[in-house]
Design a protein around this motif. Structure first.
Motif, PDB file in Angstrom:
ATOM      1  N   ARG A 193       2.157   1.814  -3.359  1.00 22.05           N
ATOM      2  CA  ARG A 193       1.107   2.297  -4.257  1.00 22.05           C
ATOM      3  C   ARG A 193       0.830   3.783  -4.042  1.00 22.05           C
ATOM      4  O   ARG A 193       0.648   4.550  -4.997  1.00 22.05           O
ATOM      5  CB  ARG A 193      -0.166   1.492  -4.043  1.00 22.05           C
ATOM      6  CG  ARG A 193      -0.437   0.533  -5.161  1.00 22.05           C
ATOM      7  CD  ARG A 193      -1.481  -0.488  -4.821  1.00 22.05           C
ATOM      8  NE  ARG A 193      -0.969  -1.811  -5.109  1.00 22.05           N
ATOM      9  CZ  ARG A 193      -0.854  -2.317  -6.337  1.00 22.05           C
ATOM     10  NH1 ARG A 193      -1.233  -1.604  -7.370  1.00 22.05           N
ATOM     11  NH2 ARG A 193      -0.367  -3.521  -6.534  1.00 22.05           N
ATOM     12  N   ILE A 194       0.822   4.183  -2.778  1.00 18.37           N
ATOM     13  CA  ILE A 194       0.572   5.599  -2.477  1.00 18.37           C
ATOM     14  C   ILE A 194       1.689   6.453  -3.081  1.00 18.37           C
ATOM     15  O   ILE A 194       1.442   7.437  -3.774  1.00 18.37           O
ATOM     16  CB  ILE A 194       0.491   5.816  -0.953  1.00 18.37           C
ATOM     17  CG1 ILE A 194      -0.780   5.168  -0.407  1.00 18.37           C
ATOM     18  CG2 ILE A 194       0.509   7.292  -0.615  1.00 18.37           C
ATOM     19  CD1 ILE A 194      -0.847   5.126   1.088  1.00 18.37           C
ATOM     20  N   THR A 241       0.832  -1.205   0.000  1.00 12.41           N
ATOM     21  CA  THR A 241       0.000   0.000   0.000  1.00 12.41           C
ATOM     22  C   THR A 241       0.865   1.252   0.000  1.00 12.41           C
ATOM     23  O   THR A 241       0.584   2.208  -0.733  1.00 12.41           O
ATOM     24  CB  THR A 241      -0.915   0.002   1.233  1.00 12.41           C
ATOM     25  OG1 THR A 241      -1.449  -1.298   1.391  1.00 12.41           O
ATOM     26  CG2 THR A 241      -2.027   0.993   1.079  1.00 12.41           C
ATOM     27  N   LEU A 242       1.904   1.224   0.844  1.00 14.97           N
ATOM     28  CA  LEU A 242       2.818   2.371   0.877  1.00 14.97           C
ATOM     29  C   LEU A 242       3.375   2.646  -0.518  1.00 14.97           C
ATOM     30  O   LEU A 242       3.396   3.781  -0.995  1.00 14.97           O
ATOM     31  CB  LEU A 242       3.987   2.090   1.824  1.00 14.97           C
ATOM     32  CG  LEU A 242       3.781   2.365   3.301  1.00 14.97           C
ATOM     33  CD1 LEU A 242       5.035   2.011   4.068  1.00 14.97           C
ATOM     34  CD2 LEU A 242       3.440   3.824   3.506  1.00 14.97           C
ATOM     35  N   ALA A 245       1.331   6.594  -6.740  1.00 12.02           N
ATOM     36  CA  ALA A 245       0.205   7.411  -7.179  1.00 12.02           C
ATOM     37  C   ALA A 245       0.590   8.896  -7.147  1.00 12.02           C
ATOM     38  O   ALA A 245       0.085   9.689  -7.928  1.00 12.02           O
ATOM     39  CB  ALA A 245      -1.001   7.164  -6.279  1.00 12.02           C
ATOM     40  N   LEU A 246       1.496   9.258  -6.232  1.00 10.80           N
ATOM     41  CA  LEU A 246       1.959  10.639  -6.169  1.00 10.80           C
ATOM     42  C   LEU A 246       3.131  10.875  -7.111  1.00 10.80           C
ATOM     43  O   LEU A 246       3.770  11.920  -7.050  1.00 10.80           O
ATOM     44  CB  LEU A 246       2.393  10.977  -4.743  1.00 10.80           C
ATOM     45  CG  LEU A 246       1.289  11.030  -3.701  1.00 10.80           C
ATOM     46  CD1 LEU A 246       1.874  11.203  -2.326  1.00 10.80           C
ATOM     47  CD2 LEU A 246       0.342  12.184  -4.008  1.00 10.80           C
TER      48      LEU A 246
END
Lengths: 778, 614
Positions: free
Chosen positions: A105-106, A102-103, A109-110
């Motif tokens: 992916r975040i 998840t980290l 995404a940025l």
């Protein structure tokens, strides 16, 4: 009255705001400290995944990011445990992997281009900062802000936790300790507020913990114990009920969602305590309810009636339950849990668990190494928790007591003790500072304001009134904002209660308290120095890269493991199988991307025993075992040339033991001369002819002419020999990793074809191999 | 050897075509020197041709054919016209060379045409310098060797230059790495001396003469071939050019067969492992910084850097010595100061940087150069001095929104000769530099605003639900109690003041001051019940305060009592003072009251604490 109070009120508001900002800043700095103290490994070595298990987690994370969550759940890994394979999605605790995924992916995404490796390396330090903040919250619930800040600062650098969470140590514990503390915090928070909101959050935090680590059973046993304690000591309240009942119901349901736990959440004995207490708390709740609606006399009648009936029913149920549990061989407990309850269990029955060094009981120095001054502060903290004893502080006491026991059984569980020790020490330090600084302050106030009153007459403490006045005047609040009003009130309430308490406490002499403060600061400084030393020197080595300082101050790097893995990954076929002792399984799959026979997830004892047997067999028998497993390369770790002590020769007895546990023709005494493990000329012929010996020492004698092993400090027993069924394909620079290839069988001699064919087809069990006399290939 | 022999059959084909070739007879090569350098895995041929035009028409292009097996391994071909005479040749710029397909020529040859800058008139002559570089043309023979064996390669060439023109006089010199040779084709005029093999001179050869020679010799050099090299050049206008190079390296020499013994390799490295690839030296530009060398499993510690004002030398060792057929993959990266490579001209910026790989002895099969321009660049073009395949893509990096334009240049068979400067022109406004910092600032600003809004807003879903109302009421009750407690505290403070005034009295005997204190306390205390009344009535009316109200009421009564006793004590003491009675007398008179006061005070304190804890 209102007009003159305004400036004072403003001053108070500002002071509170200032206090909040200050504690926020301190927390921020604690987070930075927790993060940065763990970066020694990156600075001294490099940004790399450490040790063994983290490599597996790293590989799983890579798969998760590449293939997505659904493929991850269904992942059947055919690169390991050949030919069995392993269902990774169903046997792994997914918390860590999902968190890092998840980290990543975040960040992506940025559009912040971080590699998966970078995210994995820094997950542990990030979560240590979170864990420090969670400790602050938990301790704040137990003993107030001061204790919270102290405990958070202590936890940020406790060596025991650092050992598991330096940058690169990408293991379950890194996330799990945070999950553990936050779960405890939310439990205490619910207990203090009685809010269903926190109870729900608590269940979710528990879910996260179940996802992250097998240690969740500690939570699901500790919380029921505390609930039971509260009930027994007459502290039952509706808040306790709200804190516990939703956790059991929601938590168990959520836990069952995690594939690796599944129905274990209701089937195994580890969870029974929680259900039992669940029943008890309902009974108690019912009793309290009935007590409320009945007159005392009626109530007594009802009690006798219910108790007599209830006892009979209870015993019947209990008998059935015990019978059910006793019918299973391990009494429904898993091996690791059993070895916790009975520390001698593993060494008696499961050599695989006993062979892991982190499952051994700790030594006394390791307490000092891992906890340092905390070990001495803990008793003081426990005493502070008893005055006054609240629900929250009784929980803290229970937590430290149980975790001390568990840490005594297994070194690894020192990790669970660390937060408890930090909380206790935080409370102790903060209380001590509280008393000391207050007495300094009062003494000084007394000295300046009332010089007439004898300072020695401090027991009467008239100057307290001044303090008190000041404080109680602050408490006049009229605020528009509901929220801030509430917050202020909390503070004011605390302040006024403190001010009133002050009156009753003794005030220490000025000089004594000054010295005590100085000594405490000194103690803290020692702790900090020790922690930094531990983080920098003791716990930051990644173990796949070794360094030594040469005499002239130069740094020498031993990067043999990666050399070998890189060679494997670039110069062998993708589907080649590599056999090695299970320690190197995770690294081989992750770094070399080659199929291994066994790995660090020791789920199949027989399979490991097969490899152990092969390593302890003579060359020919070993070749046949390996050939039957499609093995193409054999990897051994050898430290004799450079003096690397944790090599395969030193682990060899475990291979014999584990192999012998399943295949009785391997007998440990055959490898020992008079009960001593030796590799020199006195060693037994079985030892000198075993595959492990031969692969380790092949052509070793030619290096210095006599074959001096720098780890065992002896000359090796058998010096000149040739390999007939294996050939050396690669040896690393310092000989730490040696790779051998199985020679392909020689052409068969016509006359013997039939006979050997029938045997070759049944070459699966090593017993059979041991029974055979002739090698068909000769 | 089989393959080499099959090539021999080509000779006959060429001989066949000789009969039909008449079109090129106008030009005559009067002198032709060839030098072939076989000392490294990259074969470099230098041909110098002196061409005369004997025909009637002036000629503008010269055709150079190469046999297929050479042409497909072409890495680099350049032609120069050297004017002047003798040793003092001043070579002009290289002139364009293009693939040509003349009519009626056999397909086994690839033709290159050299267009002359000025036509060669009748009777004129010029000297053409052709430089051709081949890769993969040396064939390991035998293909597999053990660790102890020497690496042997075979090289095939024609003793006569394959020319469509008549050659009057020609010679061939082949330079070998060592003065050892396994075998070579012996023709007339063949001479082997030192490490040089000479064929020729041959005179008056007809067009398309071909005579195969095969040289079989030992070369103990590693054949470092990068099957794939991706160079990423990222420009940051904050002052850095970041270069990242991903290598997929293979040792393309004779493959290692059998055991690899580290012992042998360490004991006699130059015998057992003579052709192993131990290290590579990359020549980086000066002021290169932040150099790293790693592969997918982490840093590789075997590297060294030396730097001086002209260059930075990076010596890297692969993780393991590479024998024939072994592969490895690694990445090197470094940063360069922007001002050394980025310039401005005509309102455009241009990057001027080398194209090829910084390592001098690596052959690159597939070279991809990606130039990542800053976000917001426009009108970008690349100019490369040799033909490459161009394309574009978008790369998203640090906080990009629209992405950075990437110019992708692809080249196959790149050799050190391709290590020339190329230019990328683009337009970029300096304002775009600020977009990302301002975005961050704005983002954090929004975050803080959100925090402020969150702390000031009420997010309760239903304003009418009973639990919410109860909570509101409870809050009110709590504030009321707080106010109540404050009043009580003030009350107690007044009591303390009274006590203090009594103490002062006993010390100073100032009765008047004491009375004044009493008066002010009285007036203040009188006001307090007025303040208490609304609070108490609210508490009594509120359903939430059912539990607390009795305590509060009890507290009020207790306090009243305390107050009364205190007043009594005060007036007694003051009276006694006025009567000038002794201190002991006062004490005995007050003692009973004092006891009660202490008791009451204790009770009041306890009650206050109880209420406070609620």
């Amino acid at each position: 009255m209102a007009a003159p109070e305004n400036p004072q009120q403003q001053a108070a508001t500002i002071r509170h705001a200032f206090g909040n900002v200050l504690s926020f800043l301190i927390l921020l700095l604690i987070g930075v400290l927790a993060f940065s103290i763990r970066l020694f490994s990156v600075i001294k070595y490099e940004s790399v995944i450490h040790e063994f298990d983290p490599y597996f987690n790293y590989r799983v994370t890579q798969f998760l990011i590449k293939s997505g969550v659904y493929d991850f759940w269904n992942w059947f890994d055919d690169r390991t445990w050949y030919p069995l394979g392993r269902v990774i999605g169903g046997t792994v605790y997914p918390g860590l992997t999902l968190t890092a995924g998840t980290l990543w992916r975040i960040f992506n995404a940025l559009n912040i281009p971080l590699t998966v490796e970078t995210v994995c390396v820094f997950t542990a330090p990030i979560f240590s900062a979170f864990a420090a903040w969670a400790t602050y919250l938990l301790t704040k619930e137990v003993k107030g802000v001061g204790a919270g800040l102290t405990a958070a600062a202590l936890l940020a650098m406790v060596p025991s936790y650092i050992s598991r969470s330096v940058a690169g140590s990408y293991d379950n514990e890194a996330v799990a300790i945070f999950a553990l503390i936050i779960t405890f915090y939310l439990y205490i928070k619910t207990l203090n507020t009685g809010s269903l909101f926190y109870a729900t959050l608590n269940a979710i935090a528990y879910f996260y913990m179940v996802c992250s680590w097998g240690g969740y059973t500690f939570i699901i046993n500790l919380i029921p114990m505390h609930v039971l304690l509260c009930i027994v000591t007459g502290r039952y309240s509706s808040r306790l009920y709200i804190a516990y009942a939703p956790l059991v119901v929601l938590g168990t349901l959520l836990a069952a969602l995690v594939p690796v736990v599944g129905f274990n959440a209701v089937m195994t004995s580890e969870h029974f305590a929680s259900f039992l207490v669940f029943i008890i708390i309902h009974v108690v709740a019912l009793v309290y309810y009935i007590k409320g609606i009945l007159t005392p006399k009626m109530f007594r009648v009802a009690v006798t009636l219910v108790v007599s009936v209830g006892l009979i029913v209870g015993f019947a149920v209990l008998a059935v339950l015990i019978a059910l549990v006793a019918s299973s061989p391990t009494k429904g407990w898993s091996g690791r849990s059993l070895s916790l309850l009975d520390p001698t269990y593993a060494s008696k029955y499961i050599p695989i668990i006993a062979s892991v060094s982190e499952h051994q009981p700790p030594t006394w120095p390791s307490y000092f190494m891992d906890l340092n001054v905390l070990a001495f502060l803990v008793p003081a903290g426990i005493i502070a928790c008893f005055m006054p004893l609240s629900d929250a502080s009784s929980f803290a006491v229970l937590y430290i007591v149980t975790s001390v026991y568990f840490s005594g059984v297994m070194v690894r569980l020192m990790l669970v003790l660390a937060p408890a020790a930090c909380i206790m020490s935080g409370i102790a330090l903060s209380e001590a500072f509280d008393v000391l600084t207050r007495s300094i302050k009062l003494q000084l106030l007394a000295a300046t304001e009332n010089p007439q009153i004898n300072a020695g007459d401090a027991t009467k403490v008239t100057p307290n009134d001044a303090v008190k006045t000041e404080k109680s005047e602050d408490s006049v609040k009229e605020r528009s904002s509901r929220k801030s009003k509430k917050k202020e009130k909390e503070n004011v309430e605390k302040a006024s209660s403190v001010s009133r308490k002050e009156k009753r406490l003794l005030v220490l002499p000025l000089e004594a308290s000054m010295i005590a403060v100085f000594l405490l600061v000194l103690l803290g400084a020692f702790y900090v120095v020790h922690c930094v030393w531990a983080a920098a020197e003791a716990y930051s080595a990644p173990s796949i890269v070794l360094t030594t300082r040469s005499n002239d101050g130069g740094l020498h790097v031993f990067d043999d493991f990666r050399e070998a893995y890189a060679w494997l990954s670039h110069n062998t076929e993708v589907d080649d199988k590599v056999a090695s002792w299970w320690d190197y399984g995770y690294q081989t799959t992750a770094m070399a991307n080659r199929t291994v026979i066994v790995d660090n997830n020791t789920w199949n004892n027989t399979h490991i025993a097969t490899v152990g047997t092969a390593m302890s067999s003579p060359e020919k028998a070993a070749w046949e075992i390996f050939n039957s497993l499609d093995v193409k390369y054999v990897l051994v770790v050898f430290g004799g040339l450079v003096g690397y002590p944790s090599d395969d020769i030193n682990k060899f007895l475990w291979m014999v033991r584990i192999g012998g546990g399943v295949f009785p023709h391997i007998k440990e005494p055959d490898y020992l001369r008079d009960g001593q493990y030796r590799i020199d000329a006195q060693a037994t012929p079985t030892m000198l002819n075993s595959l492990m010996y031969k692969l380790s020492y092949y052509r070793f004698v030619e290096t210095d002419g006599r074959g001096f092993d720098r780890v065992r400090h002896t000359e090796i027993g058998k010096k000149h020999f040739k390999l007939t069924h294996f050939e050396e394909v690669f040896t690393t620079h310092h000989w730490m990793v040696r790779l051998y290839k199985l020679k392909s069988p020689k052409n068969r001699i016509r006359g013997k074809t039939k006979k050997s064919k029938s045997k070759a087809t049944t070459t699966t069990s090593s017993k059979r191999i041991g029974a055979r006399k002739k090698n068909p290939w000769h | 050897m089989k393959r080499i022999r099959s090539d021999l059959s080509l000779v006959f084909i060429f001989a066949f075509f000789v009969l039909f070739s008449t079109g090129f007879s106008d030009l005559v090569v009067s002198k032709l020197d060839r030098q072939i350098d076989l000392s490294s895995p990259v074969v470099r041929t230098t041909i110098s041709l002196k061409i005369e035009n004997n025909g009637a028409n002036s000629v503008s292009e010269i055709l150079l054919p190469f046999p297929e097996h050479q042409a497909k391994n072409f890495a680099f071909l350049s032609a120069k016209i050297s004017e002047g005479k003798g040793k003092t040749k001043d070579s002009s710029d290289s002139i364009p060379v293009a693939i040509a397909t003349p009519e009626g020529m056999p397909p086994a040859m690839t033709w290159y045409s050299v267009s002359l800058p000025k036509e060669l008139v009748k009777g004129g002559s010029l000297t053409l310098e052709v430089k051709a570089v081949f890769t993969n043309i040396l064939r390991p023979f035998p293909e597999k060797v053990t660790q102890a064996d020497v690496q042997l390669v075979a090289f095939q060439e024609s003793a006569h230059f394959l020319s469509p023109y008549r050659v009057k006089f020609q010679s061939l010199a082949i330079k070998l790495p060592e003065p050892k040779i396994e075998s070579y084709t012996k023709l007339e005029n063949t001479k082997f001396s030192g490490s040089e093999l000479k064929y020729g001179p041959y005179e008056n050869l007809p067009p398309f003469s071909y005579s195969t020679v095969v040289v079989h010799y030992a070369i103990n050099k590693p054949f470092a071939v990068a099957q794939e090299l991706v160079r990423e050049i990222e420009i940051s206008h904050w002052g850095n050019v970041q270069i990242t190079e991903h290598y997929n390296l293979v040792h393309a020499g004779a493959e290692l067969t059998g055991e690899f013994s580290r012992l042998d390799y360490q004991a006699r490295p130059h015998v057992r492992g003579a052709s192993a690839l131990r290290n590579l030296v990359a020549k980086l530009p000066a002021r290169a910084h932040s150099i790293y060398y790693r592969d997918e499993i982490g840093n590789i510690s075997t590297s060294n850097v030396w730097s001086d004002s002209a260059k930075t030398l990076l010596e890297i060792e692969p993780r393991y010595p590479m024998f024939g057929g072994w592969k490895t993959a690694f990445t090197i990266g470094y940063g360069l100061p922007l001002r050394d490579f980025l310039f401005q001209s005509e309102g455009k910026r241009f990057l001027n940087i080398t194209f090829g790989c910084p390592m001098s002895d690596v052959v690159i099969e597939n070279l991809t150069v990606k130039v990542v321009l800053p976000e917001g660049s426009k009108e970008f073009t690349a100019s490369v001095p040799f033909p490459v395949k161009q394309s574009q893509e978008i790369k998203f990096s640090h906080l990009d929104i629209i992405g950075r334009p990437v110019i992708v240049l692809e080249k196959t068979n790149a050799v050190p000769e391709h290590n020339q400067h190329f230019q990328v022109y683009y337009k970029f406004s300096n304002l775009s530099l600020l977009s990302e910092p301002s975005m961050l600032i704005f983002g954090f600003f929004l975050f803080f605003v959100a925090c402020v809004v969150y702390t000031h807003a009420d997010f309760t879903i239903s304003k009418t639900s009973p639990s919410y109302l109860a909570k509101l009421q409870w809050d009110e009750v709590q504030t009321t109690i707080q106010q109540f407690l404050n009043i009580m505290n003030r009350c107690l403070i007044l009591h303390d003041k009274l006590e203090a005034s009594l103490r002062d009295l006993s010390r100073t005997g100032d009765v008047q001051a004491c009375k004044a204190a009493r008066k002010s306390a009285d007036s203040l205390l009188k006001e307090l019940p007025k303040e208490l009344k609304p609070l108490l009535s609210f508490l009594q009316s509120s359903p939430q305060a059912v539990q607390i109200t009795p305590k509060v009421e009890e507290l009020i009564t207790k306090e009243r009592e305390l107050q009364e006793k205190l007043m009594l004590k005060h007036s007694t003491v003051v009276e006694a003072f006025e009567k000038k009675s002794g201190a002991r007398d006062i004490d005995s008179r007050v003692a009973a009251v004092q006891q009660k006061i202490t008791l009451l005070r204790q009770e009041v304190d306890d009650l206050l604490k109880v209420i406070d804890e609620i």
